[in-house]
Design a protein around this motif. Structure first.
Motif, PDB file in Angstrom:
ATOM      1  N   UNK A 289     -15.133  35.586  29.151  1.00 21.95           N
ATOM      2  CA  UNK A 289     -13.676  35.577  29.002  1.00 21.95           C
ATOM      3  C   UNK A 289     -13.293  35.378  27.542  1.00 21.95           C
ATOM      4  N   UNK A 290     -12.469  36.269  27.026  1.00 21.04           N
ATOM      5  CA  UNK A 290     -11.939  36.128  25.671  1.00 21.04           C
ATOM      6  C   UNK A 290     -10.741  35.186  25.671  1.00 21.04           C
ATOM      7  N   UNK A 291      -9.861  35.347  26.653  1.00 18.77           N
ATOM      8  CA  UNK A 291      -8.585  34.629  26.662  1.00 18.77           C
ATOM      9  C   UNK A 291      -8.619  33.406  27.567  1.00 18.77           C
ATOM     10  N   UNK A 292      -7.832  32.411  27.175  1.00 21.40           N
ATOM     11  CA  UNK A 292      -7.666  31.224  27.974  1.00 21.40           C
ATOM     12  C   UNK A 292      -6.454  31.362  28.885  1.00 21.40           C
ATOM     13  N   UNK A 293      -6.018  30.230  29.425  1.00 25.45           N
ATOM     14  CA  UNK A 293      -4.890  30.257  30.362  1.00 25.45           C
ATOM     15  C   UNK A 293      -3.661  29.557  29.781  1.00 25.45           C
ATOM     16  N   UNK A 294      -3.494  29.665  28.471  1.00 26.13           N
ATOM     17  CA  UNK A 294      -2.352  29.015  27.832  1.00 26.13           C
ATOM     18  C   UNK A 294      -1.055  29.509  28.439  1.00 26.13           C
ATOM     19  N   UNK A 295      -0.207  28.574  28.878  1.00 21.91           N
ATOM     20  CA  UNK A 295       1.019  28.981  29.568  1.00 21.91           C
ATOM     21  C   UNK A 295       2.234  29.031  28.655  1.00 21.91           C
ATOM     22  N   UNK A 296       2.034  28.843  27.365  1.00 24.59           N
ATOM     23  CA  UNK A 296       3.119  28.978  26.400  1.00 24.59           C
ATOM     24  C   UNK A 296       3.064  30.331  25.715  1.00 24.59           C
ATOM     25  N   UNK A 297       3.908  30.497  24.716  1.00 20.15           N
ATOM     26  CA  UNK A 297       3.964  31.763  23.981  1.00 20.15           C
ATOM     27  C   UNK A 297       2.720  31.931  23.107  1.00 20.15           C
ATOM     28  N   UNK A 298       2.128  33.111  23.136  1.00 20.85           N
ATOM     29  CA  UNK A 298       0.949  33.430  22.331  1.00 20.85           C
ATOM     30  C   UNK A 298       1.300  34.576  21.383  1.00 20.85           C
ATOM     31  N   UNK A 299       1.149  34.340  20.088  1.00 20.86           N
ATOM     32  CA  UNK A 299       1.427  35.376  19.098  1.00 20.86           C
ATOM     33  C   UNK A 299       0.219  36.294  18.957  1.00 20.86           C
ATOM     34  N   UNK A 300       0.431  37.583  19.104  1.00 19.86           N
ATOM     35  CA  UNK A 300      -0.675  38.535  19.044  1.00 19.86           C
ATOM     36  C   UNK A 300      -1.198  38.723  17.623  1.00 19.86           C
ATOM     37  N   UNK A 301      -0.311  38.624  16.652  1.00 24.92           N
ATOM     38  CA  UNK A 301      -0.711  38.785  15.256  1.00 24.92           C
ATOM     39  C   UNK A 301      -0.051  37.715  14.401  1.00 24.92           C
ATOM     40  N   UNK A 302      -0.574  37.565  13.195  1.00 25.82           N
ATOM     41  CA  UNK A 302       0.012  36.646  12.218  1.00 25.82           C
ATOM     42  C   UNK A 302       0.340  37.426  10.958  1.00 25.82           C
ATOM     43  N   UNK A 303       1.623  37.525  10.645  1.00 19.46           N
ATOM     44  CA  UNK A 303       2.020  38.229   9.431  1.00 19.46           C
ATOM     45  C   UNK A 303       1.458  37.544   8.194  1.00 19.46           C
ATOM     46  N   UNK A 304       1.403  36.201   8.228  1.00 19.53           N
ATOM     47  CA  UNK A 304       0.848  35.480   7.086  1.00 19.53           C
ATOM     48  C   UNK A 304      -0.609  35.866   6.860  1.00 19.53           C
ATOM     49  N   UNK A 305      -1.402  35.874   7.940  1.00 17.62           N
ATOM     50  CA  UNK A 305      -2.821  36.179   7.800  1.00 17.62           C
ATOM     51  C   UNK A 305      -3.025  37.603   7.317  1.00 17.62           C
ATOM     52  N   UNK A 306      -2.296  38.538   7.896  1.00 23.60           N
ATOM     53  CA  UNK A 306      -2.427  39.938   7.464  1.00 23.60           C
ATOM     54  C   UNK A 306      -2.079  40.082   5.990  1.00 23.60           C
ATOM     55  N   UNK A 307      -1.027  39.385   5.558  1.00 24.98           N
ATOM     56  CA  UNK A 307      -0.615  39.460   4.156  1.00 24.98           C
ATOM     57  C   UNK A 307      -1.656  38.843   3.238  1.00 24.98           C
TER      58      UNK A 307
END
Length: 350
Positions: A289-307
């Motif tokens: 399994x790659x993903x967990x069961x986090x029940x809050x909002x999950x951001x798919x990308x990070x603009x800061x990291x990409x930048x």
């Protein structure tokens, strides 16, 4: 020293902790990019399935069942890479475990087990990798955390292990630089990532575990790792939240202490009774399994990291946007002047 790293489709990559979470996401992405893989973890079934999936899709992968907290097991990973592929180009130390519990509640046995995996596993893997790469060139990529720079309650020993990983990684980089070895050494510092991490942690509380916001997708970490495999980087923060935590702790540590001391415990616990409290500290957990069961909002990308990984492109985009904005402002000003002039001429003609 100028370090040159190969494209992914020309690389052999070793990945520890490859059976789930970030390691699994990285293995899949690397295979898709054409890299040949040496996959290591404690879960034989999950590794076998992953190896078969990659090979059936035209890739090339082998697996080694190993506990990175044992130096002899890490040597077996090294030997498998050498025997099968004649070497490797990137070694990724991803394997990790955690404990949720107050420092005076956790047993010495559990704390030592955590350090065996999180710290000594990185040490054994890095030194084995350096032994080969100092002659051939390549990359060593170690998984730290936003907690490499900041401590929090309930995960104190995990934070300590990640602080230790940072200190070791920085020192290793300096020594390889001093020796003029063509090796890039990168520390990845993810924020909270939606993997099975809370489910795999040893739980000393009576509540189900979760991750404090902000939380990001594991694929974003895999993207950063593979960027570091082809571009020499010192550190990569995955998620603006990780960078913010580190910066605040550097410039306003007492504020961070107060916030974390008053709010962070509740941010890591759900209002549900604990289930599997043993986790994967002393034995492997369910893999695949790659993903967990986090029940809050999950951001798919990070603009800061990409930048941060593409500063030239980002600067060009920002500059272009700035130029366009200035042009638009200038155009609007010209229109207003023309309108004013026309109005004045109209009034004069009247």
């Amino acid at each position: 020293m100028n370090i040159t790293l190969k494209p992914l489709n020309q690389q052999v990559i070793v990945i520890t902790g490859a059976s789930s979470g970030i390691g699994l996401a990285t293995a899949r992405a690397a295979a898709k990019s054409g890299a040949r893989l040496v996959l290591a973890a404690r879960n034989k079934e999950a590794l076998t399935d992953l190896e078969q999936q990659i090979n059936l899709r035209g890739g090339k992968a082998i697996h080694v069942v190993a506990d990175v907290g044992r130096q002899a097991d890490v040597e077996r990973i090294y030997e498998a890479a050498m025997e099968t592929f004649g070497g490797f180009d990137t070694w990724i130390n991803d394997a990790g475990v955690s404990i949720y519990g107050k420092l005076d509640d956790v047993t010495d046995e559990d704390n030592r087990r955590l350090f065996d995996t999180n710290f000594w596993g990185v040490v054994y893997g890095s030194l084995a990798a350096a032994r080969h790469l100092r002659h051939t060139g390549g990359a060593i990529i170690n998984l730290g955390s936003e907690l490499s720079d900041v401590g929090i309650p309930l995960q104190g020993m995990y934070a300590a292990s990640k602080h230790a990983v940072k200190g070791f990684t920085d020192s290793l980089r300096m020594e390889l630089t001093e020796d003029e070895a063509p090796v890039s050494v990168t520390l990845i510092k993810p924020a909270g990532i939606n993997t099975p991490y809370p489910e795999h942690a040893k739980n000393y509380t009576d509540k189900e575990l979760t991750l404090p916001a902000p939380v990001y997708a594991p694929e974003e970490v895999a993207n950063a790792i593979l960027h570091a495999a082809t571009h020499p980087e010192r550190d990569i923060f995955v998620g603006g939240g990780s960078k913010l935590m580190s910066s605040l702790n550097k410039y306003a540590p007492s504020v961070v202490d107060w916030v974390n001391g008053n709010f962070m415990t509740s941010q890591q616990l759900l209002d549900k009774p604990a289930r599997n409290r043993d986790g994967a500290l002393h034995q492997h957990a369910e893999g695949g399994r790659v993903h967990g069961n986090h029940d809050g909002y999950v951001m798919k990308t990070s603009l800061y990291t990409r930048a941060s990984m593409h500063p030239v492109v980002t600067s060009a985009v920002v500059a272009a946007a700035g130029a366009a904005a200035l042009a638009l402002i200038g155009n609007n000003k010209r229109k207003k002047r023309m309108q004013t002039t026309n109005q004045q001429e109209s009034n004069y003609n009247i």
